[in-house]
Write an enzyme that holds these catalytic residues in place. Structure first.
Site, PDB file in Angstrom:
ATOM      1  N   ARG A   1       0.832  -1.225   0.000  1.00 49.49           N
ATOM      2  CA  ARG A   1       0.000   0.000   0.000  1.00 49.49           C
ATOM      3  C   ARG A   1       0.858   1.263   0.000  1.00 49.49           C
ATOM      4  O   ARG A   1       0.564   2.238   0.699  1.00 49.49           O
ATOM      5  CB  ARG A   1      -0.943   0.034   1.206  1.00 49.49           C
ATOM      6  CG  ARG A   1      -1.810  -1.185   1.374  1.00 49.49           C
ATOM      7  CD  ARG A   1      -3.002  -1.182   0.443  1.00 49.49           C
ATOM      8  NE  ARG A   1      -3.886  -2.277   0.752  1.00 49.49           N
ATOM      9  CZ  ARG A   1      -3.806  -3.491   0.201  1.00 49.49           C
ATOM     10  NH1 ARG A   1      -2.874  -3.746  -0.712  1.00 49.49           N
ATOM     11  NH2 ARG A   1      -4.656  -4.433   0.540  1.00 49.49           N
TER      12      ARG A   1
ATOM     13  N   SER B   1     -10.805  -0.458   3.435  1.00 45.78           N
ATOM     14  CA  SER B   1     -10.052  -0.740   4.671  1.00 45.78           C
ATOM     15  C   SER B   1      -9.528   0.571   5.229  1.00 45.78           C
ATOM     16  O   SER B   1      -8.847   1.311   4.525  1.00 45.78           O
ATOM     17  CB  SER B   1      -8.860  -1.637   4.374  1.00 45.78           C
ATOM     18  OG  SER B   1      -9.288  -2.798   3.740  1.00 45.78           O
TER      19      SER B   1
ATOM     20  N   GLU C   1      -5.018   4.078   6.417  1.00 52.70           N
ATOM     21  CA  GLU C   1      -4.740   3.939   4.983  1.00 52.70           C
ATOM     22  C   GLU C   1      -5.217   5.127   4.141  1.00 52.70           C
ATOM     23  O   GLU C   1      -4.464   5.604   3.285  1.00 52.70           O
ATOM     24  CB  GLU C   1      -5.363   2.640   4.458  1.00 52.70           C
ATOM     25  CG  GLU C   1      -5.010   2.377   3.011  1.00 52.70           C
ATOM     26  CD  GLU C   1      -5.568   1.066   2.485  1.00 52.70           C
ATOM     27  OE1 GLU C   1      -5.154   0.011   2.981  1.00 52.70           O
ATOM     28  OE2 GLU C   1      -6.410   1.109   1.579  1.00 52.70           O
TER      29      GLU C   1
END
Ligand code: FAD
Ligand code: NAP
Length: 339
Positions: free
Chosen positions: A166, A239, A335
């Site tokens: 990520r 998420s 995130e």
């Protein structure tokens, strides 16, 4: 054509958390020229620029005193084909999932595990999007980005992008690069990745033992639809926390205390924990305060039940972080990109 720049625009339709903040100026870029015009206009007004795509990885916590530039450029083309290897180029504003389907319909494999991820092609390299064992880096050929420091175009190949879990160079240098188009290395002959999570099982349940890439895409769409809230029905940004990667010794101690803990050994010897499992164990699954909440089926997803503000969502996320740190000694990193 000159750029259509609008003042005082609500960003509610442009972020999947449906947070109602305003941008001082808002425009959509349909071409490289539009991007340059927008940058020129912002420069003349000494105003910052925030580039967005589908707004599916954003948490907006206040009105934005800047020009929000939404990438809306379209176009998909094959730029190279040799021995079953096909390089496909897509403009930054192409919506991601329809692009995946388009490639599959052309008989091009590689993107099937990344089906049904919201957002745009241009944002996909930002956090090296990943799902079901495949990340953008596995199918990445190159991209073209505009350097806001020099105004020059630059081509990036795989080793230039610092792709990680990520993560990417583009995320590490926020605001510097505007990704204009991305090229993917796809195959006529599929090499499928079915080992992750419930993918193979879902295909077996459907009686499919020799799946095509399209079968895999459909199976993943059905798994995702059962578990993840559709932002059009329940606002969310996917998420909210990254899965923490911790030293093996720490993971071993936690596993002794929590034998059921979900953990995956990594190639570098560290261990990745399922953040959703930690949050669920701590009792947050289904939690709601006002309109900010934790999804009832997937504890990793924060949701806006209606009128939650970005700050309320951020506050909930910080409470979860503090609780997980206290209970498990594990740091959860957010995130979504916060503005
Ligand atoms: P935005 O949210 O608009 O922007 C994200 C960041 O990229 C911002 O910092 C923005 O400034 C920057 N940016 C956007 N476009 C450009 C550009 N052209 N050039 C430079 N910077 C740019 N992510 C995964 O990795 N895997 C998943 O499986 C996944 N599933 C999801 C499921 C749901 C229901 C939701 C809501 C989100 C999910 N996400 C997932 C997160 C998100 O969809 C991805 O990160 C997606 O790539 C974001 O694209 P976007 O166009 O919406 O980007
Ligand atoms: P899941 O299948 O319930 O699995 C829980 C977590 O365990 C996942 O986050 C995944 O990590 C990890 N995992 C599962 N099987 C694994 C394996 N064989 N090897 C290593 N790690 C494994 O997860 P889910 O929430 O339904 O999501 C499914 C996939 O879609 C995951 O890859 C997830 O990352 C992705 N997704 C991402 C977002 C987002 O916004 N970023 C939102 C929804 C779904 P990883 O996350 O590292 O893969």
């Amino acid at each position: 054509m000159s750029l259509d720049v609008r003042p005082a625009v609500s960003l509610k339709p442009f972020n999947t958390f449906a947070v109602d903040v305003r941008a001082s100026l808002f425009a959509e870029a349909h071409s490289d020229d539009d991007v340059r015009q927008a940058l020129g206009l912002a420069h003349a007004r000494a105003m910052p620029v925030l580039v967005v795509g589908g707004g599916s990885n954003l948490l907006l916590t206040a009105d934005l005193d800047c020009l929000v530039l939404r990438m809306a450029s379209r176009g998909i083309r094959v730029v190279e084909e040799q021995d079953g290897q096909v390089v496909v180029e897509a403009e930054a504003g192409e919506p991601w999932h329809p692009f995946v389907l388009h490639c599959l319909e052309q008989g091009l494999a590689g993107l099937e595990n990344l089906s049904l991820i919201p957002g745009t092609v241009g944002a996909a390299p930002m956090q090296n999007i990943g799902a079901y064992g495949v990340e953008i880096k596995d199918v990445f050929h190159s991209l073209v980005a505009l350097d806001r420091e020099s105004g020059a175009l630059r081509e990036f190949f795989l080793t230039d992008c610092a792709f990680g879990y990520r993560d990417s160079l583009f995320k590490q240098q926020p605001g510097r690069w505007i990704i204009l188009r991305v090229r993917f290395q796809l195959q006529r002959e599929a090499r499928l990745h079915l080992e992750y999570g419930p993918v193979r099982q879902r295909l077996s349940e459907q009686g499919i033992e020799q799946p095509t890439p399209m079968d895999v895409s459909r199976a993943i769409c059905s798994i995702r639809s059962e578990k993840l809230p559709d932002p059009a029905k329940l606002a969310n940004a996917g998420s909210f926390f990254k899965n923490p990667v911790i030293p093996a010794e720490q993971a071993q101690l936690l596993k002794q205390r929590y034998p059921q803990m979900v953990a995956y050994a990594q190639a570098d010897g560290q261990v990745k924990l399922a953040a959703g499992w930690l949050i669920e164990q701590a009792g947050w699954k289904g939690f709601r305060e006002g309109d900010a909440g934790v999804h009832r089926l997937q504890a990793l997803v924060l949701v806006n039940h209606g009128q939650a503000s970005g700050l309320e969502l951020l506050n909930l996320a910080q409470r979860i972080q503090a609780d997980i740190l206290e209970r498990f000694g594990v740091v959860l990193e957010m995130e979504p990109n916060r503005y």
